[in-house]
Design an enzyme around this catalytic site. Structure first.
Site, short mmCIF file in Angstrom:
data_model
loop_
_atom_site.label_atom_id
_atom_site.label_comp_id
_atom_site.label_asym_id
_atom_site.label_seq_id
_atom_site.Cartn_x
_atom_site.Cartn_y
_atom_site.Cartn_z
N LYS A 1 0.83 -1.20 0.00
CA LYS A 1 0.00 0.00 0.00
C LYS A 1 0.87 1.26 0.00
O LYS A 1 0.59 2.22 -0.74
CB LYS A 1 -0.92 -0.01 1.22
CG LYS A 1 -1.69 1.27 1.46
CD LYS A 1 -2.71 1.55 0.37
CE LYS A 1 -3.54 2.77 0.73
NZ LYS A 1 -4.63 3.02 -0.23
N CYS B 1 -3.57 10.10 1.55
CA CYS B 1 -2.74 8.97 1.11
C CYS B 1 -1.41 9.42 0.52
O CYS B 1 -0.35 9.20 1.11
CB CYS B 1 -3.51 8.13 0.10
SG CYS B 1 -4.90 7.24 0.82
#
Length: 443
Positions: free
Chosen positions: A225, A279
């Site tokens: 991720k 993010c």
């Protein structure tokens, strides 16, 4: 196993699920799980959020989410609470910010607080799945915390015996504005503390995920991720650095990128005023923090993208000083187009900085905001609509490429000084000097 969600054996009982955190990821995830027929409890610390959801309403903007939440609440499949209850599967989707220090130290306190809550009601046979984007090793730290709190249960990786509970890591891969579609259709990396944990999480996700679910270990899933978002950050940094080089050389960066991308193996992204969101602007620092000596490229990309905000502020300041009598409209506060998410937004930072410097000369147009964020307090800046900005403001600074901004015709921009950091108005005339009339500055 079939890739179709909800592919259950005859007579199989659907698990009760608790989703901890009802934000931009947690609420859509809870709603999709409920749509698959599971009874879902959404846990959140905010009474306002809980009350809103229990009315069948939503507190965030996301395409089609309002109808889905209303439907599953009405059917009794989703309810919200500030108090945790026993469940069969616990999905943790809470924030993981970083400290505002020189080391950008990751803050996993929300994850550990959620794990503490879950541990209080955990029972044999339960599964705990962390979805929050986290530094490598966080899932194991969560496991260790719960094991310390619940010595009556056997935890995976800490015993040779069959563990009582399953613990896994499964991050989302979604784009704001398409969250429901992407939660359902995107591939998933599912990392278990043990292979057995990963298989149990896989069975759960196949109830509502059509994309391919690939199992691995928890640490690899955590790193995957982070790598995905660091990769994107590095590529954006190249575009942003190129835009600053083009400024220095007096070139139109949009034209340069357009021509360069005609090469069959070149695909340069579009520059902007920086990089925002929870993010891409955050996750690369988790890698840097974990391996500071091995990450000069990732660190530099972060510094380039953060530095682009200051470049934009300097150019905007020069433009405003060259037009001292004009009112100024900053177009957009969100971190990307057509959403209401202002987290880590470079547009928000630029607009607030200009408001502090230029006071009531600054107005903000943000169709996804009902009020200006707190940092605009006492600056004199005002939130106005687009039509008012086009009528009253002689300087336009494009910070977000919302669709409503893109469609403004040249006739309504004529005679205005424009600083377009998103390249949405390529037809804006370029003047040799501020006094020459309409002015378009590149990113």
């Amino acid at each position: 196993m079939s890739n179709q969600p909800g592919n259950l054996k005859a007579g199989e009982v659907k698990p009760d699920v608790c989703v901890v955190g009802l934000g931009y990821i947690g609420l859509p995830t809870a709603a999709i799980i409920a749509r698959a027929g599971c009874r879902v409890l959404g846990l959140d610390v905010s009474e306002r959020v809980v009350e809103t959801i229990n009315r069948g309403e939503i507190h965030i903007e996301e395409v089609d989410l309002d109808g889905l939440v209303h439907g599953v609440v009405q059917r009794g499949l989703l309810r919200a609470s500030t108090q945790i209850e026993p469940a069969d599967v616990f999905v943790i989707a809470v924030p993981t910010p970083f400290e505002k220090d020189e080391h950008h130290t990751p803050d996993i306190s929300y994850v550990l607080a959620a794990a503490t809550e879950v541990a209080a009601v955990l029972k044999a046979g339960d599964a705990v799945i962390l979805e929050s984007t986290s530094p490598v090793g966080t899932t194991e730290k969560m496991r260790d915390l719960m094991a310390g709190l619940r010595p009556d249960l056997k935890f995976p990786g800490l015993t040779r015996e069959t563990p009582d509970v399953s613990i896994s890591y499964c991050p989302e891969r979604v784009l704001p504005g398409r969250i429901l579609e992407e939660l359902t259709n995107n591939d998933r990396s599912i990392g278990g503390i043990t292979p057995r944990c990963a298989r149990k999480a896989l069975a759960f996700y196949k109830r509502f995920v059509r994309g391919t679910c690939v199992t691995t270990d928890a640490r690899s899933a955590e790193m995957t991720k982070l790598v995905e978002n660091a990769y994107r950050d590095v590529n954006i940094a190249f575009a942003n650095e190129l835009s600053m080089v083009a400024d220095k050389m007096g070139l139109d960066v949009w034209e340069v990128i357009r021509l360069a991308n005609r090469h069959p193996r070149v695909n340069i992204l579009q520059p902007g005023p920086g990089v925002g969101g929870h993010c891409i602007a955050v996750d690369p620092w988790f890698i840097v923090h974990g391996a500071p000596e091995q990450t000069p490229l990732i660190r530099t990309a972060r510094e380039v993208n953060d530095g682009k905000m200051h470049h934009v502020i300097a150019k905007a300041t020069a433009l405003l000083e060259a037009h001292p009598g004009e009112k100024v409209a900053c177009l957009g506060l969100a971190f990307k187009a057509n959403i209401d998410d202002f987290r880590e937004s470079p547009a928000r930072y630029v607009a607030a900085t200009l408001a502090r410097r230029f006071g009531d000369r600054i107005s903000v147009v943000e169709p996804y905001a009902s009020a200006l964020p707190i940092e605009f307090t006492d600056t004199g800046a005002a939130l106005i609509d687009l039509d008012t900005a086009l009528e009253d403001c002689g300087v336009l600074i494009v910070l977000v490429d919302h669709d409503v901004f893109r469609v403004v015709p040249l006739a309504e921009r004529s005679g205005k000084a424009v600083y377009d950091t998103r390249g949405i108005w390529p037809d804006q005339p370029v003047a040799e000097a501020p006094a020459a009339g309409s002015l378009r500055l590149a990113s």
